[in-house]
Design a protein around this motif. Structure first.
Motif, PDB file in Angstrom:
ATOM      1  N   PHE A   1      -1.960  13.554 -38.478  1.00 18.61           N
ATOM      2  CA  PHE A   1      -2.107  12.198 -39.029  1.00 18.61           C
ATOM      3  C   PHE A   1      -2.778  12.204 -40.404  1.00 18.61           C
TER       4      PHE A   1
ATOM      5  N   GLN B   1      -1.368  10.758 -43.725  1.00 17.44           N
ATOM      6  CA  GLN B   1      -1.216   9.311 -43.797  1.00 17.44           C
ATOM      7  C   GLN B   1      -2.521   8.617 -44.151  1.00 17.44           C
TER       8      GLN B   1
ATOM      9  N   GLU C   1      -3.797   5.886 -35.562  1.00 14.51           N
ATOM     10  CA  GLU C   1      -3.301   7.104 -34.934  1.00 14.51           C
ATOM     11  C   GLU C   1      -2.865   6.817 -33.497  1.00 14.51           C
TER      12      GLU C   1
ATOM     13  N   GLN D   1      -2.443  11.761 -30.976  1.00 14.13           N
ATOM     14  CA  GLN D   1      -3.166  12.278 -32.141  1.00 14.13           C
ATOM     15  C   GLN D   1      -4.677  12.224 -31.941  1.00 14.13           C
TER      16      GLN D   1
END
Length: 357
Positions: free
Chosen positions: A200, A203, A237, A241
């Motif tokens: 993640f 991002q 998330e 994750q």
């Protein structure tokens, strides 16, 4: 020795006269598994097991917190570490961490500000007066330049002259020489958060890599400083994750994991992200404790928003064994007196300085 309290027993529900009592509900399978693996054997849950904790139904969350509390007492002890933090350099950071109002990339109301050395010394005194054993000097930078390193060196010397407290730092990514210097100056602990799972991370941050963060964590441990490496959950998330992050943190074997919950800040890309549900926050506390049975798990930013006063109490009875008291870097926290009073009410002793050395 003061005994940490057990979670209050649930009151029996009323039932019609003449009917047999209800049979006790069987323990959820993943909690029975964790009781054997984590509580008895001290082996943290793996990624798939952590995910099962994060997916527990609401009715099983209190039992998960009970078990996490048992694990904390068995493998960490009953005392709670108290820490204060202060920023020597606030705002104007060149990195684009999407959750952070100190980034100079976004149109955030936070502006660059430096705190002078007398201000740091006074903050250290006030932190020590709460009973805290740890004082963390924080700077919003990619990594420290010569000016900042010199200020930190001078500040450490001044604080040591006037305050008996452990000194920690959080100054971004380090070079080998900078890690050597901080260790030589007696920095007790260095904070460098992973924040989120490797999958993640792109991002959330684009101006540096996950591997760069890992490299600083490696330097800190090699130099003999304690590694403080935390998480920020609730940024969008997935549960998968979140479980990934828990085991990635566990693999680093940090001394401490600060657990932050997103407080969406105006002007940042995540300003519209909803506040994390309190029950999910409690699941996360239990899951992280069961993944890292021997790690200091610290309440950090956003707990007031995600959990409120009642949730704060539940977390302390669900695996948390350290607290940041007072305000955070750009957001308000609970008053230090409120946290200290709660610890006293729960019978949780504050860790003494000599135990933290």
């Amino acid at each position: 020795m003061t005994q940490s309290p057990a979670r209050p027993a649930a009151q029996p529900s009323a039932r019609p006269t003449g009917q047999p009592p209800a049979q006790p509900r069987a323990e959820h399978p993943i909690l029975a598994e964790a009781r054997s693996q984590v509580l008895r054997d001290g082996v943290g849950l793996d990624e798939g097991q952590v995910l099962q904790i994060l997916r527990l139904p609401d009715e099983a969350v209190p039992a998960a917190l009970d078990l996490a509390h048992e694990v904390r007492l068995a493998h960490c002890g009953e005392d709670v570490e108290v820490e204060g933090i202060v920023s020597i350099k606030t705002g104007g950071c060149p990195e684009d961490c999407h959750f952070c109002s100190q980034s100079g990339v976004f149109d955030s109301p936070v502006r660059a500000l430096w705190l002078d050395i007398p201000g740091l010394v006074q903050a250290a005194k006030e932190t020590a007066a709460t009973g805290a054993t740890e004082f963390c000097i924080v700077a919003a930078v990619r990594g420290p330049d010569i000016r900042l390193m010199n200020q930190v060196k001078f500040a450490i010397g001044r604080i040591r002259e006037e305050v008996e407290i452990n000194i920690a730092c959080s100054l971004g990514m380090l070079t080998e020489r900078q890690a050597d210097q901080l260790a030589e100056w007696g920095v007790h602990r260095y904070n460098h958060n992973l924040e989120t799972a490797r999958s993640f991370f792109p991002q959330v941050v684009t101006t540096h890599s996950y591997e760069e963060r890992l490299e600083t964590c490696r330097l800190v441990k090699e130099r003999g400083m304690e590694l403080c490496c935390g998480a920020l959950v609730g940024m969008g998330e997935t549960l998968e994750q979140r479980a990934e992050l828990a085991v990635q943190l566990a693999a680093l074997d940090p001394h401490e994991v600060p657990l932050n919950f997103l407080n969406p800040r105006p002007g940042t890309p995540l300003e519209g992200q909803p506040v994390m549900d309190g029950r999910d926050a409690l699941r996360t506390i239990a899951a992280f404790r069961l993944a890292m049975p021997r790690t200091v798990l610290r309440y950090a930013g956003g707990r007031e928003l995600a959990l409120g006063d009642l949730g704060t109490r539940e977390g302390l009875l669900g695996g948390i064994n350290a607290v940041i008291v007072g305000n955070y870097l750009t957001t308000l926290g609970r008053p230090a007196d409120s946290d200290l009073a709660l610890l006293s009410e729960l019978g949780m002793p504050i860790r003494e300085l000599q135990k933290a050395l």
